[in-house]
Write a protein that holds these residues in place. Structure first.
Motif, PDB file in Angstrom:
ATOM      1  N   ASP A 119       0.823  -1.201   0.000  1.00  0.00           N
ATOM      2  CA  ASP A 119       0.000   0.000   0.000  1.00  0.00           C
ATOM      3  C   ASP A 119       0.866   1.263   0.000  1.00  0.00           C
ATOM      4  O   ASP A 119       1.662   1.485   0.916  1.00  0.00           O
ATOM      5  CB  ASP A 119      -0.916  -0.017   1.231  1.00  0.00           C
TER       6      ASP A 119
ATOM      7  N   SER B  61     -12.839  -3.431   6.147  1.00  0.00           N
ATOM      8  CA  SER B  61     -11.959  -4.459   6.699  1.00  0.00           C
ATOM      9  C   SER B  61     -10.571  -4.277   6.110  1.00  0.00           C
ATOM     10  O   SER B  61     -10.391  -3.613   5.086  1.00  0.00           O
ATOM     11  CB  SER B  61     -12.488  -5.861   6.381  1.00  0.00           C
TER      12      SER B  61
ATOM     13  N   THR C 207      -7.400  -5.113   4.023  1.00  0.00           N
ATOM     14  CA  THR C 207      -7.198  -5.870   2.793  1.00  0.00           C
ATOM     15  C   THR C 207      -5.910  -6.683   2.884  1.00  0.00           C
ATOM     16  O   THR C 207      -5.073  -6.461   3.769  1.00  0.00           O
ATOM     17  CB  THR C 207      -7.108  -4.936   1.577  1.00  0.00           C
ATOM     18  N   ALA C 208      -5.748  -7.608   1.941  1.00  0.00           N
ATOM     19  CA  ALA C 208      -4.530  -8.420   1.911  1.00  0.00           C
ATOM     20  C   ALA C 208      -3.302  -7.539   1.703  1.00  0.00           C
ATOM     21  O   ALA C 208      -2.250  -7.761   2.306  1.00  0.00           O
ATOM     22  CB  ALA C 208      -4.629  -9.469   0.805  1.00  0.00           C
ATOM     23  N   THR C 209      -3.428  -6.516   0.852  1.00  0.00           N
ATOM     24  CA  THR C 209      -2.299  -5.617   0.597  1.00  0.00           C
ATOM     25  C   THR C 209      -1.948  -4.812   1.841  1.00  0.00           C
ATOM     26  O   THR C 209      -0.770  -4.624   2.165  1.00  0.00           O
ATOM     27  CB  THR C 209      -2.629  -4.666  -0.569  1.00  0.00           C
ATOM     28  N   GLU C 210      -2.959  -4.337   2.557  1.00  0.00           N
ATOM     29  CA  GLU C 210      -2.701  -3.581   3.788  1.00  0.00           C
ATOM     30  C   GLU C 210      -2.038  -4.463   4.840  1.00  0.00           C
ATOM     31  O   GLU C 210      -1.099  -4.034   5.520  1.00  0.00           O
ATOM     32  CB  GLU C 210      -4.016  -3.003   4.322  1.00  0.00           C
TER      33      GLU C 210
ATOM     34  N   ASP D  79      -7.112 -13.489   8.288  1.00  0.00           N
ATOM     35  CA  ASP D  79      -8.206 -14.017   7.483  1.00  0.00           C
ATOM     36  C   ASP D  79      -8.645 -15.364   8.041  1.00  0.00           C
ATOM     37  O   ASP D  79      -7.818 -16.238   8.287  1.00  0.00           O
ATOM     38  CB  ASP D  79      -7.745 -14.190   6.032  1.00  0.00           C
TER      39      ASP D  79
ATOM     40  N   ARG E 291      -6.783 -15.111  -3.463  1.00  0.00           N
ATOM     41  CA  ARG E 291      -7.253 -13.774  -3.086  1.00  0.00           C
ATOM     42  C   ARG E 291      -6.391 -13.107  -2.016  1.00  0.00           C
ATOM     43  O   ARG E 291      -6.175 -11.894  -2.067  1.00  0.00           O
ATOM     44  CB  ARG E 291      -8.691 -13.844  -2.560  1.00  0.00           C
ATOM     45  N   VAL E 292      -5.938 -13.895  -1.040  1.00  0.00           N
ATOM     46  CA  VAL E 292      -5.234 -13.308   0.102  1.00  0.00           C
ATOM     47  C   VAL E 292      -3.721 -13.354  -0.086  1.00  0.00           C
ATOM     48  O   VAL E 292      -3.049 -12.326  -0.063  1.00  0.00           O
ATOM     49  CB  VAL E 292      -5.641 -14.013   1.415  1.00  0.00           C
TER      50      VAL E 292
ATOM     51  N   ASP F 296      -3.123 -11.793  -3.599  1.00  0.00           N
ATOM     52  CA  ASP F 296      -3.815 -10.520  -3.807  1.00  0.00           C
ATOM     53  C   ASP F 296      -4.442 -10.407  -5.195  1.00  0.00           C
ATOM     54  O   ASP F 296      -4.506  -9.328  -5.777  1.00  0.00           O
ATOM     55  CB  ASP F 296      -2.830  -9.368  -3.577  1.00  0.00           C
TER      56      ASP F 296
ATOM     57  N   GLU G 211      -7.632 -10.547  -6.414  1.00  0.00           N
ATOM     58  CA  GLU G 211      -9.005 -10.566  -5.927  1.00  0.00           C
ATOM     59  C   GLU G 211     -10.038 -10.803  -7.018  1.00  0.00           C
ATOM     60  O   GLU G 211     -11.149 -11.248  -6.735  1.00  0.00           O
ATOM     61  CB  GLU G 211      -9.291  -9.262  -5.177  1.00  0.00           C
TER      62      GLU G 211
END
Length: 243
Positions: free
Chosen positions: A13, A49, A51-54, A84, A96-97, A100, A102
């Motif tokens: 991010d 919520s 995110t995976a990137t955060e 998660d 997805r996680v 990333d 998505e």
């Protein structure tokens, strides 16, 4: 300007990285204080919520920057609370996680997975093969017709090994993967006298010896890509395309 940076092939991010830099540059001993950590987490929690990137960015900052004991303990606890809940080796979690991706569509029939994991000479679980395949898709540029090479050719980003070109290619690859389709091929004999409802690998690689995935990126080109992941876990996986 993109909302993220690519570091070693992973998305981070941009706002969080730049905020952390502003909080540490030219201030005292350069440590992240508890108050600084709260500022960072306010940005993380501006959505519904994390995110995976955060999450990945916070873990990166915890590793790379100097945090006070109170700040690091508090942040590590928050990261743990935000884990998660999906199964670690679940397909959706991996796609997805972990990676990333998505919006990437995929088709991995459970029967194909079950049958191929049961092959006598198979040494890789499907989750291992999938992780390897995604790593190859995102990072491999050794094959002339890999997605990274095609992006470099289409947009004129050469030489592809230069840091600036690699960054641009990585960003564009994540973009085109949003509309991508990835599939797992069955472990059957391509040469058998039967009609196939899919495209076997152009190079003739065997599905009994390899996990074989196809990848289609319609917003990039009309190439069909094949990702070859050897079942023995020893030989190197690779990707190539054909149009």
């Amino acid at each position: 300007m993109p909302s993220y940076y690519i570091i070693n092939g992973q998305r981070y991010d941009r706002q969080l990285l730049e905020t952390a830099q502003q909080l540490t540059e030219g201030r005292g001993d350069g440590r992240i204080s508890r108050q600084d950590a709260e500022i960072i987490w306010e940005q993380v929690q501006d959505g519904s919520s994390i995110t995976a990137t955060e999450r990945r960015t916070i873990l990166y900052l915890l590793e790379k920057l100097n945090w006070s004991d109170r700040a690091s303990a508090w942040s590590e606890q928050l990261v743990e609370l935000q884990e998660d809940p999906e199964e670690e080796n679940g397909i959706d979690h991996i796609v997805r996680v972990e990676f990333d991706l998505e919006s990437l569509r995929y088709d991995f029939p459970p029967a194909y997975i079950r049958d191929q994991e049961a092959l006598e000479h198979n040494r890789l679980s499907f989750s291992q093969a999938l992780r390897t395949a995604l790593q190859v898709i995102l990072h491999s540029d050794s094959e002339r017709e890999s997605p990274r090479q095609v992006i470099g050719q289409v947009f004129g980003w050469f030489p592809a090994a230069e840091p600036e070109a690699r960054q641009k290619i990585s960003l564009k690859l994540y973009e085109v993967l949003r509309n991508g389709q990835m599939s797992l091929l069955p472990a059957i004999d391509w040469n058998a006298d039967t009609e196939l409802d899919f495209n076997p690998p152009e190079g003739g690689e065997s599905a009994t010896d390899n996990w074989i995935f196809t990848l289609y990126l319609p917003t990039l080109s009309d190439h069909l890509y094949w990702v070859i992941v050897p079942r023995d876990g020893k030989r190197e996986a690779f990707i190539y395309g054909f149009n």
